[in-house]
Write a protein that holds these residues in place. Sequence first.
Motif, short mmCIF file in Angstrom:
data_model
loop_
_atom_site.label_atom_id
_atom_site.label_comp_id
_atom_site.label_asym_id
_atom_site.label_seq_id
_atom_site.Cartn_x
_atom_site.Cartn_y
_atom_site.Cartn_z
N GLU A 145 13.64 7.20 8.44
CA GLU A 145 12.65 7.74 9.37
C GLU A 145 11.30 7.91 8.67
N ILE A 146 11.32 8.38 7.43
CA ILE A 146 10.08 8.53 6.68
C ILE A 146 9.41 7.18 6.48
N GLU A 168 4.11 3.32 10.57
CA GLU A 168 3.40 3.62 11.81
C GLU A 168 2.04 4.26 11.51
N LEU A 169 2.01 5.20 10.56
CA LEU A 169 0.76 5.85 10.17
C LEU A 169 -0.22 4.83 9.59
N ARG A 211 4.83 -1.15 2.29
CA ARG A 211 3.52 -1.78 2.19
C ARG A 211 3.62 -3.04 1.34
N PRO A 212 2.66 -3.96 1.51
CA PRO A 212 2.67 -5.18 0.69
C PRO A 212 2.50 -4.86 -0.79
N GLU A 250 -5.93 0.51 12.56
CA GLU A 250 -6.58 0.40 13.86
C GLU A 250 -7.80 1.30 13.92
N ARG A 251 -7.68 2.52 13.42
CA ARG A 251 -8.80 3.46 13.41
C ARG A 251 -9.96 2.90 12.60
N ASP A 252 -9.68 2.35 11.42
CA ASP A 252 -10.74 1.80 10.58
C ASP A 252 -11.43 0.62 11.24
N ILE A 253 -10.65 -0.21 11.92
CA ILE A 253 -11.23 -1.35 12.62
C ILE A 253 -12.17 -0.85 13.71
#
Length: 104
Positions: A74-75, A81-82, A26-27, A88-91
Motif C-alpha cells: 500500500e505504501i 500515486e503521489l 521510481r525509475p 501533474e501539478r508541476d506540469i
Amino acid sequence: MTNKTRRSFTDDFKREAVSLLVSSGRPLIQVAAGLGIQPSMLRSWRGPADGVARPSSESSLPASKMVPSADQLEIRRLRRELEHAQMERDILKNYRGPAIRLRG
C-alpha cells in the motif's frame, strides 16, 4: 584541471539505496539522481540484469521476510500515486497557456 577524489560508499548505504530503488517504484535514473550517484553505480549494486537485489551474506533474510506485507504494498502504491500527482501539478504549474490579448 581538477583533481577529483574517488568517493567510497559503505555496504549499508548501498543496501539502503537498492532498497529505496525497489520500494519506491521510481525509475533507476531518478533514484540515482536523488542520491547524488551515477545510475551505473546503483545498477551494479542492484545485482544481476534481472533487477533482483543480491542479499549479502551477513544480512540475508529468510524468505518469509522478503515478501512485502500488505502495508508495504500500500505504501508503494501511494508513493507512486503521489509522484504521479506531483508530476501533474508541476506540469500545470509551468503551463503558460495561449497568449490572450486584452482590447483596450
